[in-house]
Scaffold this motif. Structure first.
Motif, mmCIF file in Angstrom:
data_model
loop_
_atom_site.group_PDB
_atom_site.id
_atom_site.type_symbol
_atom_site.label_atom_id
_atom_site.label_comp_id
_atom_site.label_asym_id
_atom_site.label_seq_id
_atom_site.Cartn_x
_atom_site.Cartn_y
_atom_site.Cartn_z
ATOM 1 N N THR A 15 7.282 11.229 -5.127
ATOM 2 C CA THR A 15 6.481 10.192 -5.775
ATOM 3 C C THR A 15 6.566 10.392 -7.282
ATOM 4 O O THR A 15 6.341 11.500 -7.775
ATOM 5 N N GLY A 16 6.875 9.337 -8.009
ATOM 6 C CA GLY A 16 6.889 9.392 -9.461
ATOM 7 C C GLY A 16 8.211 9.873 -10.023
ATOM 8 O O GLY A 16 9.119 10.291 -9.300
ATOM 9 N N HIS A 39 -0.812 11.276 -6.618
ATOM 10 C CA HIS A 39 -0.782 10.163 -7.558
ATOM 11 C C HIS A 39 -1.323 10.559 -8.926
ATOM 12 O O HIS A 39 -0.869 10.031 -9.949
ATOM 13 N N ALA A 42 1.697 12.179 -10.458
ATOM 14 C CA ALA A 42 2.725 11.179 -10.735
ATOM 15 C C ALA A 42 2.337 10.320 -11.932
ATOM 16 O O ALA A 42 3.173 10.013 -12.798
ATOM 17 N N MET A 47 7.420 14.151 -11.305
ATOM 18 C CA MET A 47 8.044 13.806 -10.038
ATOM 19 C C MET A 47 7.472 14.768 -9.005
ATOM 20 O O MET A 47 7.738 15.971 -9.056
ATOM 21 N N VAL A 48 6.686 14.248 -8.085
ATOM 22 C CA VAL A 48 5.935 15.079 -7.151
ATOM 23 C C VAL A 48 6.670 15.134 -5.813
ATOM 24 O O VAL A 48 6.905 14.103 -5.176
#
Length: 271
Positions: A15-16, A39, A42, A47-48
């Motif tokens: 995510t991200g 979130h 992110a 970048m998770v």
């Protein structure tokens, strides 16, 4: 996404965009544990990367105990990073995920930028509080008994699991354990890495951690003493920071997500 780690499939989500940070869960969770952090990180420019660790969630579940040896668990993280095209990442771990993070940072320092360990200190400090810690971790011996531990935890609609674990998300965790047949694989982490003979064996020796490291312990933790975390400073060659959260239990990222997120974003550089 799915990485191959020596023939074992490790499912993970990204995510991200930005500087990579990988979040490692422990028993009895899946990557879902980090939903309050993903979130937030992110949105802060990371970048998770969140894997379901071996034996959990959508990842493969080898049947033999030896497949959950710590070095194989560490290799899984490397396989995920390789598959994601990441050479070096911040690594955040909780519970068994913290143990994996400590070992990864020790044996593969080139892969770890900053290290954050939640709840669980360096593996060499686990017995540092003597009988106080052994009292708290009595269940680790119970978990060695295959079949018996599974029944004890799951009988009567998981009554013992709910009472013992104090998990704030118990209903959802039980649902995942049942749906994914993750209970025995999760217990195999204990059987592979903390067998009864380990209680009388010399402490694990690892190279000092070179990465800047933050240890976070919560005062309501039913399973772990503060000393096993604070003494971890002696195993870190890089910068060490210790934070104590007052009130939350073992699953601090669920019980005090804003506090955990604040600490992560304060400690982990995004650029």
């Amino acid at each position: 996404m799915r990485a191959d780690s020596g023939g074992v499939g490790i499912e993970y989500e990204v995510t991200g965009v930005g500087r990579p940070v990988v979040l490692l869960h422990g028993f009895p969770d899946s990557g879902r544990l980090w939903r309050h952090q993903v979130h937030a990180l992110a949105n802060a420019g990371f970048m998770v990367i969140v894997p379901d660790m071996r034996g959990y969630g959508a990842s493969d579940k080898p049947g033999d105990v030896a497949s959950y040896n710590m070095l194989l668990l560490v290799a899984d993280v490397g396989a995920v990073l390789d598959h994601a095209g990441v050479e070096r990442a911040h690594v955040v771990g909780h519970d068994w995920g913290a143990a994996v993070a400590w070992v990864l940072a020790s044996v593969a320092p080139e892969r770890v930028d900053h290290l954050v360990a939640l709840s669980v200190g360096h593996p060499s400090t686990f017995r540092s509080d003597g009988f106080v810690q052994h009292e708290k971790s009595w269940y680790m011996l119970l978990f060695q008994f295959e079949g018996i531990a599974e029944h004890w935890l799951s009988d009567d609609d998981w009554a013992n699991f709910r009472h013992w674990g104090h998990h704030p998300d118990a209903a959802a965790v039980v649902g995942e354990l049942e749906a994914n047949a993750s209970l025995t694989p999760g217990l195999n982490w204990y059987r592979a890495n903390i067998p009864p003979e380990s209680y009388i064996a010399p402490p694990l020796e690892l190279p000092p951690v070179q990465a800047p490291t933050m240890g976070v312990w919560s005062s309501g933790d039913f399973a772990l003493t503060e000393g096993q975390m604070t003494r971890s400073a002696g195993h870190v060659a890089g910068r060490w920071r210790y934070e104590r959260l007052e009130g939350p239990g073992h699953w601090m990222q669920l019980e005090a997500p804003s506090d955990v997120n604040r600490l992560l974003m304060d400690f982990l550089p995004a650029t």
